[in-house]
Enzyme design. Structure first.
Site, short mmCIF file in Angstrom:
data_model
loop_
_atom_site.label_atom_id
_atom_site.label_comp_id
_atom_site.label_asym_id
_atom_site.label_seq_id
_atom_site.Cartn_x
_atom_site.Cartn_y
_atom_site.Cartn_z
N GLY A 22 -14.53 49.03 -53.18
CA GLY A 22 -13.52 49.69 -52.35
C GLY A 22 -13.70 49.26 -50.91
N ARG A 46 -9.44 46.46 -55.54
CA ARG A 46 -8.31 46.40 -56.48
C ARG A 46 -7.24 45.44 -55.92
NH1 ARG A 46 -5.29 52.23 -55.77
NH2 ARG A 46 -4.82 52.01 -53.57
N ASN A 119 -16.48 60.72 -48.76
CA ASN A 119 -16.29 62.12 -48.39
C ASN A 119 -15.94 62.93 -49.63
OD1 ASN A 119 -16.74 62.09 -45.65
ND2 ASN A 119 -14.60 61.76 -45.11
N LYS A 199 -20.85 67.87 -44.68
CA LYS A 199 -19.70 67.04 -44.30
C LYS A 199 -18.40 67.67 -44.84
CE LYS A 199 -17.75 63.37 -42.49
NZ LYS A 199 -17.63 62.00 -42.90
N ASN A 203 -14.97 68.62 -42.95
CA ASN A 203 -13.67 68.06 -43.36
C ASN A 203 -12.69 69.17 -43.75
OD1 ASN A 203 -15.31 65.22 -44.78
ND2 ASN A 203 -13.95 65.21 -43.02
N ARG A 268 -6.60 60.92 -35.34
CA ARG A 268 -5.79 61.56 -36.38
C ARG A 268 -6.64 61.47 -37.64
NH1 ARG A 268 -0.78 62.10 -34.53
NH2 ARG A 268 0.57 61.79 -36.30
N SER A 270 -8.31 61.32 -41.43
CA SER A 270 -7.96 60.45 -42.55
C SER A 270 -6.85 61.07 -43.42
CB SER A 270 -9.21 60.21 -43.40
OG SER A 270 -9.84 61.43 -43.71
N1 LIG Z 1 -12.53 55.54 -42.72
C1 LIG Z 1 -13.46 56.33 -42.16
O1 LIG Z 1 -13.61 56.35 -40.91
C2 LIG Z 1 -14.35 57.19 -42.99
C3 LIG Z 1 -14.19 57.26 -44.36
N2 LIG Z 1 -15.05 58.04 -45.11
C4 LIG Z 1 -14.91 58.11 -46.55
O2 LIG Z 1 -15.14 56.82 -47.11
C5 LIG Z 1 -14.33 56.64 -48.29
C6 LIG Z 1 -13.45 55.41 -48.07
O3 LIG Z 1 -12.58 55.68 -47.00
P1 LIG Z 1 -11.67 54.57 -46.30
O4 LIG Z 1 -12.40 53.30 -46.20
O5 LIG Z 1 -11.13 55.18 -45.09
O6 LIG Z 1 -10.51 54.44 -47.40
P2 LIG Z 1 -9.54 53.22 -47.67
O7 LIG Z 1 -8.39 53.75 -48.45
O8 LIG Z 1 -9.28 52.47 -46.41
O9 LIG Z 1 -10.43 52.27 -48.60
C7 LIG Z 1 -10.58 52.43 -49.97
C8 LIG Z 1 -10.37 51.06 -50.60
O10 LIG Z 1 -10.62 51.16 -51.98
C9 LIG Z 1 -9.69 50.33 -52.65
N3 LIG Z 1 -9.58 50.79 -54.03
C10 LIG Z 1 -8.88 51.84 -54.52
N4 LIG Z 1 -9.07 51.96 -55.84
C11 LIG Z 1 -9.91 50.95 -56.20
C12 LIG Z 1 -10.45 50.55 -57.43
N5 LIG Z 1 -10.18 51.20 -58.57
N6 LIG Z 1 -11.27 49.47 -57.45
C13 LIG Z 1 -11.56 48.81 -56.30
N7 LIG Z 1 -11.05 49.13 -55.10
C14 LIG Z 1 -10.23 50.20 -55.04
C15 LIG Z 1 -8.41 50.54 -51.87
O11 LIG Z 1 -7.48 49.50 -52.16
P3 LIG Z 1 -6.05 49.38 -51.41
O12 LIG Z 1 -6.35 48.66 -50.13
O13 LIG Z 1 -5.24 48.58 -52.34
O14 LIG Z 1 -5.57 50.77 -51.18
C16 LIG Z 1 -8.94 50.54 -50.45
O15 LIG Z 1 -8.96 49.24 -49.91
C17 LIG Z 1 -13.53 57.94 -48.44
O16 LIG Z 1 -14.20 58.82 -49.29
C18 LIG Z 1 -13.51 58.49 -47.01
O17 LIG Z 1 -13.30 59.88 -46.95
C19 LIG Z 1 -16.07 58.74 -44.54
C20 LIG Z 1 -16.25 58.72 -43.19
C21 LIG Z 1 -15.41 57.96 -42.30
C1 LIG Z 2 -14.69 64.23 -39.06
C2 LIG Z 2 -13.25 63.88 -39.30
C3 LIG Z 2 -12.47 65.13 -39.49
C4 LIG Z 2 -12.82 63.16 -38.05
O1 LIG Z 2 -11.45 62.98 -37.96
C5 LIG Z 2 -13.17 63.02 -40.54
O2 LIG Z 2 -14.18 62.76 -41.18
C6 LIG Z 2 -11.92 62.51 -41.09
O3 LIG Z 2 -10.99 62.20 -40.37
O4 LIG Z 2 -11.87 62.38 -42.33
#
Ligand SMILES: NC(=O)C1=CN([C@@H]2O[C@H](COP(=O)(O)OP(=O)(O)OC[C@H]3O[C@@H](n4cnc5c(N)ncnc54)[C@H](OP(=O)(O)O)[C@@H]3O)[C@@H](O)[C@H]2O)C=CC1
Ligand SMILES: CC(C)(CO)C(=O)C(=O)O
Length: 324
Positions: A22, A46, A119, A199, A203, A268, A270
């Site tokens: 991912g 994916r 998360n 966390k 959230n 904003r 997630s």
């Molecule tokens: N972004 C952040 O600042 C933070 C994120 N998190 C947590 O981290 C996790 C990831 O978040 P984030 O990176 O923002 O999310 P994203 O949606 O940006 O990234 C997830 C990625 O996974 C891919 N994906 C989905 N399904 C599959 C699959 N079956 N196999 C392989 N790849 C797949 C998606 O593909 P596609 O591009 O096609 O959608 C996407 O690129 C979440 O749980 C989030 O809450 C925690 C703290 C901070």
């Molecule tokens: C801590 C917070 C709420 C910061 O925006 C976050 O983790 C999110 O956006 O998912």
């Protein structure tokens, strides 16, 4: 004697490999930090627009200060093409965990490890069904990143990974050393489930409120009634944690929550970004999980129930083909 993961090969100077499952916003930020530190990375992603750009043109990372960096690394959409790795980091959204969990073991070298930094709650339970406990690590992240276009990710702030092994008999040192070597700020914790609950409490009090109001996190601090609502949601999350046998430190966690609101005032969350892009949110893994944990003990959480239900409605309105 503590069980060691295969990552002790680090000390023998063998090249280690990390697989990011991912490789979206956070996965790409981490991949960039690892590649900058000279650690080998591959991604299991994916198919879709983001995958196509990562594969064909590579990753573009826009640093907080504006610098634009390019990275190239192997990106695959099938397990069979991936090389077995020493560490697999799960960074799909929580609702994708059941889809990736059954595929993980072949991604590992015989004694490799899996780390979820997602998360929400419920990921660990799903992973445990498919991966031996001694291979599993979990943690939370205060780094920030978001996607601005397919293949283009904006860094939204450096942070820290707090993680630990789910099996207390497992030595965390090799994974810790490996993550440090990968250019990431890491802290070991004794009880990763507590960290996940901390966390999720934050959230649960910020994400749905701000997503429903469609504003920035900082607005909460300007409206007394909104902050009071957040406090009720926070207290309910702590009540749910107690239902699962975890007592969180109310005072220090609330202070931390206020600090998060101040530091991320312009962000904003997630959940709002997901709604605005017509994507599913992690509502089920955050408010939904809290409600279920309490329900199992016969405890009702009325404020959480209201924001959870409104978020479902907002998702239904925003997402084509949403299954209610
Ligand atoms: N972004 C952040 O600042 C933070 C994120 N998190 C947590 O981290 C996790 C990831 O978040 P984030 O990176 O923002 O999310 P994203 O949606 O940006 O990234 C997830 C990625 O996974 C891919 N994906 C989905 N399904 C599959 C699959 N079956 N196999 C392989 N790849 C797949 C998606 O593909 P596609 O591009 O096609 O959608 C996407 O690129 C979440 O749980 C989030 O809450 C925690 C703290 C901070
Ligand atoms: C801590 C917070 C709420 C910061 O925006 C976050 O983790 C999110 O956006 O998912």
């Amino acid at each position: 004697m503590l069980y060691k993961t295969g990552i002790q090969t680090l000390k023998r100077g063998v090249n280690l490999l990390i697989t990011i499952v991912g490789c979206g916003a956070l996965g790409s930020l981490f991949a960039a930090r690892m590649l900058e530190s000279g650690v080998d990375v591959q991604a299991l992603q994916r198919p879709g627009a983001h995958y196509e750009v990562l594969k064909e043109k590579g990753l573009t990372l826009l640093e907080l200060e504006g610098e634009e960096k390019s990275f190239s690394f192997p990106v695959y959409d099938d397990i069979d093409s991936c090389a077995p790795s020493d560490l697999v980091i799960i960074l799909v959204k929580a609702f994708q965990t059941p889809h990736v969990a059954p595929k993980l073991l072949p991604l590992l070298k015989e004694d490799g490890a899996i780390l979820t930094l997602q998360n929400g709650l419920g990921n660990v339970e799903v992973l445990k069904e498919h991966v031996p406990l001694k291979k599993l690590f979990a943690g939370s992240v205060t780094y920030g990143a978001y996607r601005v276009a397919p293949g283009v990710v904006k860094a939204a702030g450096e942070g820290k990974i707090k993680f630990g092994p789910l099996d207390k008999m497992v030595s965390p040192e090799p994974v810790m050393d490996f993550l440090k070597q990968s250019g990431l700020n890491v802290e070991l914790v004794d009880d990763p489930m507590r960290v996940l609950w901390e966390k999720v409490a934050i959230n649960a009090m910020i994400n749905p409120v701000v997503a429903l109001a469609r504003c920035n996190n900082g607005k909460i601090l300007e409206v007394r009634e909104a902050l009071e609502l957040c406090r009720v949601l926070f207290d309910e999350a702590l009540e749910a944690a107690r239902c699962e046998g975890i007592t969180l430190d109310e005072e220090s966690l609330w202070s931390f929550a206020m600090e998060v609101l101040e530091k991320t005032a312009a962000n904003r969350p997630s959940m709002l970004q997901d709604l605005e892009s017509g994507r599913r949110t992690e509502n089920e893994a955050i408010s939904g999980y809290i409600l279920k944990a309490a329900e199992k003990k016969g405890v009702e959480l009325p404020a959480t129930k209201v924001v959870y239900s409104l978020m479902k409605l907002a998702e239904h309105a925003a997402i084509k083909d949403y299954v209610v």
